[in-house]
Design an enzyme around this catalytic site. Structure first.
Site, PDB file in Angstrom:
ATOM      1  N   GLU A  12      48.369  37.713  41.929  1.00 14.42           N
ATOM      2  CA  GLU A  12      48.889  36.703  41.001  1.00 14.42           C
ATOM      3  C   GLU A  12      49.807  35.689  41.658  1.00 14.42           C
ATOM      4  OE1 GLU A  12      50.677  38.189  37.425  1.00 14.42           O
ATOM      5  OE2 GLU A  12      48.866  39.212  36.789  1.00 14.42           O
ATOM      6  N   GLU A  51      43.817  43.914  36.612  1.00 16.99           N
ATOM      7  CA  GLU A  51      44.947  44.360  35.778  1.00 16.99           C
ATOM      8  C   GLU A  51      44.693  43.973  34.330  1.00 16.99           C
ATOM      9  OE1 GLU A  51      48.973  43.148  36.734  1.00 16.99           O
ATOM     10  OE2 GLU A  51      48.702  43.616  38.855  1.00 16.99           O
TER      11      GLU A  51
HETATM   12  C1  GAL Z   1      51.521  41.349  36.417  1.00 19.16           C
HETATM   13  C2  GAL Z   1      51.968  41.908  37.717  1.00 19.16           C
HETATM   14  C3  GAL Z   1      52.308  43.359  37.692  1.00 19.16           C
HETATM   15  C4  GAL Z   1      52.994  43.784  36.406  1.00 19.16           C
HETATM   16  C5  GAL Z   1      52.268  43.250  35.201  1.00 19.16           C
HETATM   17  C6  GAL Z   1      52.909  43.581  33.864  1.00 19.16           C
HETATM   18  O1  GAL Z   1      51.846  40.017  36.348  1.00 19.16           O
HETATM   19  O2  GAL Z   1      50.983  41.703  38.712  1.00 19.16           O
HETATM   20  O3  GAL Z   1      53.060  43.638  38.827  1.00 19.16           O
HETATM   21  O4  GAL Z   1      54.315  43.469  36.437  1.00 19.16           O
HETATM   22  O5  GAL Z   1      52.149  41.858  35.292  1.00 19.16           O
HETATM   23  O6  GAL Z   1      53.762  42.588  33.410  1.00 19.16           O
END
Ligand code: GAL
Length: 452
Positions: free
Chosen positions: A170, A352
């Site tokens: 990200e 994710e």
């Molecule tokens: C993403 C990030 C993770 C985690 C997740 C939840 O932006 O890659 O590390 O924090 O959000 O907010």
């Protein structure tokens, strides 16, 4: 192959099921065994920067509880995504390798493989070495060469066993929050630092990809990006503010990747940092694009905001997570299809997706039915996107464990495993058992084991 509200979730044969974490959010042991400080160590130790001054010094103590966590992973998924802490391997960012750091990741990688789990390594999940930040960090064009050196080091150390690589996690979250508005490490603010860091990270992705494929053509190399559908906010949103927020979170990364150019909405800010030949360096056909999604966003005008915009209010109609993020699963489907329409057919992996809830342990159990509901709905939209022609080959939940949620400290629980931060005792939540069963229903845990 359909998903209704209660039946089993069945995906195409070969779909990859995984879970994800990141080094600074779980490892702890921040000053042990030769690890050097990163920008997140310095930022989290600066008073007033994180909730209750919380740091990742201990986090989930994963560094010391590796065997237990390996068993939890193996009981859940056939694919595990984790990140390497740059300063555990190269404490100063470049220079001498720290063997104890290498040993830790060897134990992790070997432990996964021994349990039939395939490792997916994120090279960089926001923890830039402080020593490199002191030399300008991502705002300096030299960062591309520093990153090349780091990537090359990881490939030499681990690619005999690690075949799946995610270059940067990200970039837009780090550049917007960390270089644009200063609420994440390293705490810089302003459009110039934002644009410089964004451009250099984009270049670093292209460069590390080419380097990795030159090193070993057989590696599966991608990078992970936010995919956040943006709509006009009810409090002062319009199409212009949508275009800018969409550029800052999505298009300033996908456009250079697929086309070599920056979108109109913020293009002028990049001009001072672009050199001749950069378009070809940006434009990169990754082996897969990692997609990370949590919720949509609503853009509004704000003359004090970065590029004159800010986050605004969405409609009241959506259910919200415990931390207030709207739950709008069809918007995820729309965003996935929009990617295909804009950039053409390409391989995507959801690296994710997840929900933060204020989970509570009661009588030794965490009954997180809402998390299961969230995953069911989002998986249904991924499934629908595949049926509609999007090439999506896998899905990783965020996250294996409750963990350190950056400037929000330990307040947000995203895990399928509950972590008691006093004792570091882990307890599988109901969602852990549900997801493990979903994976088994798709037959992949066994397939992986048979293949191993
Ligand atoms: C993403 C990030 C993770 C985690 C997740 C939840 O932006 O890659 O590390 O924090 O959000 O907010």
């Amino acid at each position: 192959m359909t998903i209704d509200s209660s039946g089993p979730i069945l995906f195409p044969q070969g779909f990859l099921w995984g879970a994800a974490t990141a080094a600074y959010q779980i490892e702890g042991a921040a000053a042990e065994d030769g690890r050097g400080p990163s920008i997140w160590d310095v930022f989290s130790h600066t008073p007033g920067k994180t909730r209750n001054g919380e740091t990742g010094d201990r986090a989930c103590d994963h560094y010391h509880r590796l065997e237990e966590d390996l068993d939890l992973i193996a009981g859940l998924v056939p694919h595990y995504r984790f990140s390497v802490s740059w300063t555990r391997i190269l404490p100063d960012g470049t220079g001498v390798i720290n063997q104890k750091g290498v040993d830790f990741y060897n134990r992790l990688i070997d432990g996964l493989i021994a349990r039939g789990v395939t490792p997916w390594v994120t090279m960089y999940h926001w923890d830039l070495p402080q020593a490199l930040h002191d030399k300008g960090g991502w705002t300096s064009r030299e960062s591309v060469a520093w990153f090349d050196h780091y990537a090359q080091t990881l490939l030499k150390l681990f690619s005999d066993r690690v075949k799946n690589w995610i270059i940067i996690n990200e970039p837009s979250t780090q550049t917007f929050l960390g270089y644009g508005i200063g609420v994440h490490a390293p705490g810089l603010r302003g459009e110039a630092d934002y644009a410089a860091a964004t451009h250099h990270m984009n270049l670093a992705i292209g460069s590390a990809y080419r380097l990795a494929k030159a090193y070993d053509r057989g590696l599966n190399v991608g990078s992970s990006y936010v995919l956040m559908p943006v709509f006009a906010a009810e409090d002062g949103g319009d199409s212009g503010s949508v275009a800018i927020l969409d550029a800052l979170w999505n298009r300033n990364h996908y456009d250079p990747l697929f086309t070599g150019t920056y979108p109109e909405a913020t293009r002028a800010a990049f001009a001072p940092f672009i050199l001749e030949g950069d378009a070809e360096k940006l434009n990169t056909a990754l082996d897969f694009v990692g997609i990370q999604h949590y919720s949509p966003a609503y853009a509004r005008r704000d003359e004090n905001g970065l590029f004159g915009i800010n986050f605004g209010q969405g409609p009241d109609t959506f259910e919200k997570t415990d931390i207030g993020w709207p739950i709008d699963p069809p918007a995820f489907h729309g965003a996935l299809m929009d990617q295909v329409a804009r950039y053409g057919d390409h391989r995507m992996i959801i690296t994710e997706n997840g929900i933060a809830l204020f989970d509570r342990m009661e009588a030794g159990k965490v009954n997180d039915t809402r998390r299961i509901g969230y995953y069911r709905q989002y998986l249904a939209q991924v499934h629908r996107a595949i049926a509609d022609g999007a090439r999506i080959d896998g899905y990783f939940v965020w996250s294996l464990l409750d963990n350190y949620e950056w400037s929000e400290g330990y307040s947000m629980r995203f895990g399928l495993v509950y972590v008691d931060y006093e004792t570091c005792i882990r307890t599988a939540k109901d969602s852990y058992r549900w997801y493990a069963q979903t994976v088994r229903n798709n037959g992949l845990t066994q397939t992986q084991k048979d293949a191993a």
